[in-house]
Design an enzyme around this catalytic site. Structure first.
Site, mmCIF file in Angstrom:
data_model
loop_
_atom_site.group_PDB
_atom_site.id
_atom_site.type_symbol
_atom_site.label_atom_id
_atom_site.label_comp_id
_atom_site.label_asym_id
_atom_site.label_seq_id
_atom_site.Cartn_x
_atom_site.Cartn_y
_atom_site.Cartn_z
ATOM 1 N N ASP A 69 38.181 47.977 31.047
ATOM 2 C CA ASP A 69 38.860 46.688 31.052
ATOM 3 C C ASP A 69 38.019 45.570 30.457
ATOM 4 O OD1 ASP A 69 36.850 46.449 32.878
ATOM 5 O OD2 ASP A 69 38.126 46.236 34.628
ATOM 6 N N GLU A 91 41.007 55.280 31.319
ATOM 7 C CA GLU A 91 41.150 54.427 32.499
ATOM 8 C C GLU A 91 42.313 53.446 32.300
ATOM 9 O OE1 GLU A 91 37.724 53.092 35.454
ATOM 10 O OE2 GLU A 91 38.093 51.542 33.955
ATOM 11 N N GLU A 105 40.292 40.862 33.238
ATOM 12 C CA GLU A 105 40.443 42.310 33.103
ATOM 13 C C GLU A 105 41.891 42.769 33.166
ATOM 14 O OE1 GLU A 105 38.220 40.748 34.899
ATOM 15 O OE2 GLU A 105 36.230 41.638 34.622
ATOM 16 N N HIS A 175 29.820 40.144 41.668
ATOM 17 C CA HIS A 175 29.719 39.537 40.346
ATOM 18 C C HIS A 175 31.051 39.042 39.806
ATOM 19 C CE1 HIS A 175 31.279 43.502 39.350
ATOM 20 N NE2 HIS A 175 31.607 43.041 38.158
ATOM 21 N N ARG A 177 34.192 37.284 38.365
ATOM 22 C CA ARG A 177 34.335 35.910 37.869
ATOM 23 C C ARG A 177 35.156 35.045 38.818
ATOM 24 N NH1 ARG A 177 33.144 34.867 32.412
ATOM 25 N NH2 ARG A 177 32.405 36.697 31.289
ATOM 26 N N HIS A 207 22.721 40.730 39.909
ATOM 27 C CA HIS A 207 23.510 41.059 38.723
ATOM 28 C C HIS A 207 22.800 40.558 37.469
ATOM 29 C CE1 HIS A 207 27.034 41.122 35.988
ATOM 30 N NE2 HIS A 207 27.372 42.141 36.745
#
Length: 357
Positions: A69, A91, A105, A175, A177, A207
């Site tokens: 993604d 995926e 994503e 992590h 967003r 991260h």
């Protein structure tokens, strides 16, 4: 792919600057490095990857395979679409049905799946999402290649030694967003609360994103019971997961890996495109509320029966044979005739079945 007689050329976009072929056993394959470093605005990275890849399509490839993604996946897919090169999406079909969770994503996956020729869905649920959207490409339920990688790597882990620690250990990563800002602060506050009373220790993996790293270091540095760890390679991450009593994470990959290792996971998100782990009982969605995280974690840490129920190993994302399935399907698709003819034929068959003429 190589074992199926189709040795691939690998494109490293540069989204993750430290990624090297030799770190993953890929040094024997032809590779291209685009030098497109990750950016705060993922859409800019998509455009950079698309432009850089288009310049590399000589000779024209038979197929471009993208996974997941990321802005790398969408950039690669858009380059292929522009050049008229078929696309296979590994995926495919993961959905929350909310374009903001996760952002960007969710919209990247939808955009790739809308035009991909081959769609490799890891689960029955993701395949059902694709059918519901009426995508024209060929859908195949294969399992997730991440589980292939985990099961292969697990055999290389050192034996689980005798437990010498006197208190439970948490492993924490975050992590996303959508959590930047208040979400990260709430997660950090939960980790501090869980460790401050001495009831458990925590290992927190920083991260690579400098903004996320700096924020979490400022909130957690020099806190008693919290160990800050540098980003680690896949094998070391699996060891840390296996050895933890409870994991807190918003990572998609860890949502797949924790059930396979039999480690309870609290998912630091409000929605997930991987509901299978929740359905299997290995994962719980808890969001980023400090109170919710602390309450759920303490319940698990204090009740061995509840923790044991979440610690049963499960494989809701595949049986470890996704990669050879995908390679076999690609080989058959490429050798069946013209990829374009095969795609058009499949499209006509789908439209006839749906009576859309």
């Amino acid at each position: 792919m190589a074992a199926a007689g189709l040795p691939p050329s690998i494109i490293f976009t540069g989204q993750h600057a430290t990624l090297r072929a030799e770190d993953h056993g890929l040094e024997a394959f032809a590779s291209i490095h685009l030098g497109c470093s990750g950016q705060r605005d993922p859409h800019r990275h998509v455009r950079a990857v698309t432009a850089a890849m288009l310049a590399k399509f000589a000779p024209r490839p038979d197929l471009v395979i993208v996974q997941g993604d990321t802005s790398t996946a969408l950039g690669g897919a858009l380059a292929a679409f522009t050049a008229g090169v078929p696309v296979a999406h590994v995926e495919a079909g993961l959905r929350t049905h909310d374009p903001q969770l996760p952002w960007p994503e969710e919209e990247y996956r939808v955009a790739i799946d809308a035009k991909a020729h081959l769609l490799f869905a890891p689960t029955a649920g993701s395949a059902a999402n694709l059918r519901a959207e009426g995508v024209p490409g060929s859908i195949h339920e294969t399992g997730n290649i991440g589980i292939d990688a985990l099961l292969a790597a697990e055999r290389r882990l050192p034996p689980l030694g005798l437990c010498e620690r006197t208190k439970p250990r948490l492993l924490v990563t975050c992590h996303r967003r959508e959590s930047w800002g208040e979400g990260l602060q709430s997660i950090a506050a939960a980790v501090v609360a869980l460790t401050s009373d001495g009831g458990c220790d925590a290992q927190f993996i920083l991260h690579p994103n400098p903004a996320v790293r700096a924020r979490m270091e400022a909130l957690l540095r020099d806190r008693s019971g919290i160990e800050l760890l540098e980003p680690c390679a896949h094998l070391e991450l699996l060891r840390l997961l296996r050895d933890a009593d409870l994991v807190l994470s918003d990572s998609g990959g860890i949502q797949e890996e924790a059930p396979a290792l039999g480690v309870p996971l609290l998912v630091l998100r409000d929605k997930t495109e991987r509901p299978e782990g929740v359905a299997s009982g290995n994962c719980r969605l808890v969001g980023t509320s400090t109170e919710r995280i602390v309450g759920e974690a303490r319940t698990l840490l204090r009740d061995p029966l509840v923790r044991a129920a979440m610690s049963r190993r499960a494989l809701p994302y595949g049986d470890g044979r996704a990669a050879p399935r995908i390679a076999a399907i690609i080989r058959e698709w490429l050798t069946a005739g013209s990829p374009a003819q095969a795609y058009v034929g499949a499209l006509i068959e789908k439209m006839n079945a749906a009576k859309r003429w």
